[in-house]
Design an enzyme around this catalytic site. Structure first.
Site: not given
Ligand code: ADP
Length: 402
Positions: A12, A95, A183, A213, A243, A287, A381
């Protein structure tokens, strides 16, 4: 050679990263997952095997760091050969963010497919070039083995015309200016697994909330996509880490006409400086924002949640009702507070949260009295890419026992 097992690699390739996973063939047991970040500057590597025997982190020095995806991939292949010497990679699944109008399913990559993907670079200029670079680098490194492209847009190609178009002159639609949705591999994974878990609901009207994210939501009826919050690009719909999500196109005209901003500056603003990061001025990371006591952090989270709730209303209307909602992605799977805030805003839909189940991260997070079943299901994924790659690459030879 004879002791080698067959393995399958998923890649990916993002703008400055390559995420990867290794699976056994044909069982598709995940052996390893990892990523190389910050390609082009001081790159960093991490990988973890499922049996915990491998747990490596590595940061290059400025002089030695891989400067592009091809270099990073070559390094990764050497690392795999060293660390997983009894495994022979027999197929690679990629991907690919955009399949345009052409691809509603994954495809085995050949020269013609690669040319067609190159013709799509303008549709996803920030993502597609890296996906194509990853494919080229893998073809160079692995030679003749099967390589499969799995598209984030493919799942949405079924959606009806009115949810697939914009209200601009029709020839733009024919040219490919459409609501592609993204997605798709995550939505496909969830909707393929739902029938086994909740067969009655899987046949019904479902909204999947992929909140990471990058974030989007998809309305699904009987396992097929009906409508998505993401449109032509991965900018539309929900506010995301960096974004903007839904924005009045008049704002863009204003930025161009009165602020003199060029396309590249606007692109950087909307893709990299907006969303949670832009609104909070603190961070793109949920977070971090949840841990902050700054009012701007709270406002950014409130905006995020408010857009999710509005889109639930919109997608429920597109479905003509709602039977189930599924939370997934980094925020959807892990943020107890975001799920709670969203679900408490859906009481008018007959939603009733089970606070204890939500807090402890159970699969079912709605109460028995809720008229909409609410779920938390981790997405996969990589697993979806591996499944497509196995299916298309004809790797049915049983693995050697080790
Ligand atoms: P990507 O789109 O890069 O794949 P992810 O699906 O990994 O992103 O999601 C990342 C987001 O998830 C970040 O904003 C991160 O802070 C949030 N996140 C991960 N663990 C937690 C948690 N325990 N509590 C709140 N938010 C979280």
């Amino acid at each position: 050679m004879s002791n080698q097992r067959q393995g399958l690699l998923t890649l990916n390739a993002g703008s400055s990263s390559i995420k990867f996973a290794v699976f056994t063939v044909p069982e598709l047991k995940q052996l390893l997952i990892g990523q190389i970040d910050s390609i082009g500057s001081i790159a960093a590597f991490k990988a973890k095997s499922s049996d915990a025997l491998i747990n490596e982190k590595y940061e290059w020095s400025q002089q030695d760091a891989p400067q592009n995806h091809a270099d990073a991939l070559k390094w990764l292949i050497e690392w795999l050969n060293l660390r997983m010497a009894n495994l022979k990679i027999c197929a690679v699944g990629h991907r690919v963010v955009h399949g345009g109008q052409f691809y509603s399913e994954p495809v085995l990559i050949n020269d013609d497919v690669l040319h067609q993907l190159e013709s799509l670079l303008a549709l996803a200029p920030l993502h597609e070039p890296h996906n194509v670079a990853g494919i080229k680098a893998a073809r160079e490194s692995f030679g003749e083995i099967a390589q499969v492209a799995c598209f984030d847009t493919a799942f949405h190609r079924d959606q009806p015309f009115i949810n697939d178009t914009f209200a601009i002159p029709r020839h733009f639609y024919e040219e490919g200016v459409r609501r592609y949705g993204f997605h798709g591999l995550s939505y496909e994974y969830i909707s393929k697994n739902l029938p086994e878990l909740f067969p009655e609901h899987a046949k019904g009207r479902v909204i999947i909330l992929h909140l990471g994210n990058g974030a989007s939501m998809c309305a699904i009826k009987d396992g097929r996509a009906v409508s998505s919050t993401m449109g032509f690009s991965a900018l539309d719909g929900l506010a995301m880490g960096t974004r903007c999500g839904n924005i009045d196109p008049g704002v863009l005209l204003y930025l161009m006409e009165f602020k003199g901003m060029k396309a590249k500056e606007i692109s950087d603003l909307l893709y990299k400086e907006s969303g949670l990061k832009g609104l909070s001025g603190i961070s793109n990371d949920m977070r971090t924002l949840e841990g902050s006591d700054q009012p701007e952090a709270k406002e950014a989270i409130d905006y995020f949640v408010s857009r999710v709730k509005r889109e639930i209303g919109s997608l429920a209307m597109a479905l003509g009702g709602l039977d189930a909602m599924v939370f997934t992605g980094g925020i959807g799977e892990n943020s107890v507070n975001v799920r709670k805030a969203v679900l408490e805003g859906c009481e008018w839909l007959g939603v009733e949260i089970d606070e204890a189940n939500n807090a402890s991260g159970q699969t079912v997070i709605s109460s028995e009295f809720s008229s909409v079943l609410c779920l938390r299901i981790p997405t996969n994924e990589e697993g979806m890419i591996a499944a497509h790659t196995l299916a298309l690459s004809n790797l049915s030879i049983p693995t050697m026992s080790s």
